[in-house]
Every structure is written in structure tokens, then in C-alpha cells.
Design a protein around this motif. Sequence first.
Motif, PDB file in Angstrom:
ATOM      1  N   LEU A   1       0.825  -1.207   0.000  1.00  0.00           N
ATOM      2  CA  LEU A   1       0.000   0.000   0.000  1.00  0.00           C
ATOM      3  C   LEU A   1       0.862   1.261   0.000  1.00  0.00           C
ATOM      4  CD1 LEU A   1      -2.872  -0.991   2.447  1.00  0.00           C
ATOM      5  CD2 LEU A   1      -3.014  -0.670  -0.022  1.00  0.00           C
ATOM      6  N   LYS A   2       1.966   1.216   0.736  1.00  0.00           N
ATOM      7  CA  LYS A   2       2.888   2.365   0.741  1.00  0.00           C
ATOM      8  C   LYS A   2       3.511   2.580  -0.630  1.00  0.00           C
ATOM      9  CE  LYS A   2       4.112   2.287   5.623  1.00  0.00           C
ATOM     10  NZ  LYS A   2       5.195   2.137   6.603  1.00  0.00           N
ATOM     11  N   GLU A   3       3.837   1.491  -1.326  1.00  0.00           N
ATOM     12  CA  GLU A   3       4.385   1.600  -2.680  1.00  0.00           C
ATOM     13  C   GLU A   3       3.371   2.221  -3.636  1.00  0.00           C
ATOM     14  OE1 GLU A   3       5.713  -2.214  -4.028  1.00  0.00           O
ATOM     15  OE2 GLU A   3       7.068  -2.471  -2.321  1.00  0.00           O
TER      16      GLU A   3
ATOM     17  N   GLY B   1       3.022   5.890  -2.924  1.00  0.00           N
ATOM     18  CA  GLY B   1       4.174   6.620  -3.446  1.00  0.00           C
ATOM     19  C   GLY B   1       4.088   6.814  -4.952  1.00  0.00           C
ATOM     20  N   LYS B   2       3.647   5.788  -5.669  1.00  0.00           N
ATOM     21  CA  LYS B   2       3.488   5.897  -7.124  1.00  0.00           C
ATOM     22  C   LYS B   2       2.390   6.890  -7.488  1.00  0.00           C
ATOM     23  CE  LYS B   2       5.219   1.311  -8.187  1.00  0.00           C
ATOM     24  NZ  LYS B   2       4.907  -0.020  -8.714  1.00  0.00           N
ATOM     25  N   LEU B   3       1.293   6.869  -6.734  1.00  0.00           N
ATOM     26  CA  LEU B   3       0.213   7.821  -6.978  1.00  0.00           C
ATOM     27  C   LEU B   3       0.677   9.256  -6.756  1.00  0.00           C
ATOM     28  CD1 LEU B   3      -3.027   6.233  -5.517  1.00  0.00           C
ATOM     29  CD2 LEU B   3      -2.691   7.099  -7.813  1.00  0.00           C
ATOM     30  N   LYS B   4       1.414   9.464  -5.694  1.00  0.00           N
ATOM     31  CA  LYS B   4       1.939  10.800  -5.402  1.00  0.00           C
ATOM     32  C   LYS B   4       2.869  11.267  -6.522  1.00  0.00           C
ATOM     33  CE  LYS B   4       4.325  13.487  -1.855  1.00  0.00           C
ATOM     34  NZ  LYS B   4       5.136  14.219  -2.777  1.00  0.00           N
ATOM     35  N   ALA B   5       3.721  10.370  -6.999  1.00  0.00           N
ATOM     36  CA  ALA B   5       4.632  10.717  -8.089  1.00  0.00           C
ATOM     37  C   ALA B   5       3.855  11.071  -9.359  1.00  0.00           C
ATOM     38  CB  ALA B   5       5.601   9.568  -8.354  1.00  0.00           C
ATOM     39  N   GLU B   6       2.784  10.331  -9.651  1.00  0.00           N
ATOM     40  CA  GLU B   6       1.968  10.621 -10.832  1.00  0.00           C
ATOM     41  C   GLU B   6       1.269  11.977 -10.699  1.00  0.00           C
ATOM     42  OE1 GLU B   6       1.397   9.026 -13.952  1.00  0.00           O
ATOM     43  OE2 GLU B   6       3.265   8.136 -13.249  1.00  0.00           O
TER      44      GLU B   6
END
Length: 89
Positions: free
Chosen positions: A5-7, A10-15
Motif C-alpha cells: 500500500l505504501k508503494e 508513493g506511485k500515486l503521489k509521483a503521478e
Amino acid sequence: MLQRLKEIAGKLKAEFDFYRRLQQHPQTPALAKALLWLAIGYLLLPFDLIPDFLPVIGQLDEVIIIPLLIYCAVKLTPETVLAECRAVT
């Protein structure tokens, strides 16, 4: 599972950061910027093209329309601008 879930978070935040930089980049075409704003507006505003009370299809419109708007905006943007916005960390 918590690590996964943390990964994902993190990917959503980067997008989201990428799309914010893309929106603010001076070389992003105006139509691409407009499509990004439409995607944000469609996500946040309370109205839908297909009402949510219709079973299944009412919820699927967000899943189809928002990615389609984002896809079109990215396709209209030159590769150099996309690479520049992705490279910023």
C-alpha cells in the motif's frame, strides 16, 4: 500488505506531481492543459455524464473518462516536455 500500500501511495503521489508539473510547464500545449483541467474538474465536481445511481455503468464513467482525458493530454504533449516533467524528482 502494508508495504504494498505504501508503494502504491508513493506511485500515486509521483503521478500527481508529474501531472502538476505538466500542467505548469510553459511548453505544454493549451489543449493538453485544458484536458488536464477537465479531468480534475470531472473528478471533483458533483455532476456526472452518467448518474451514479445507475448500477455499474454509473461508477464506471469516472474510470473511463478521467484516464481517457489524461491519455489525450499526454499524447498531445511533446516527448521532450514529458521527459522533462518526469525527470524532476
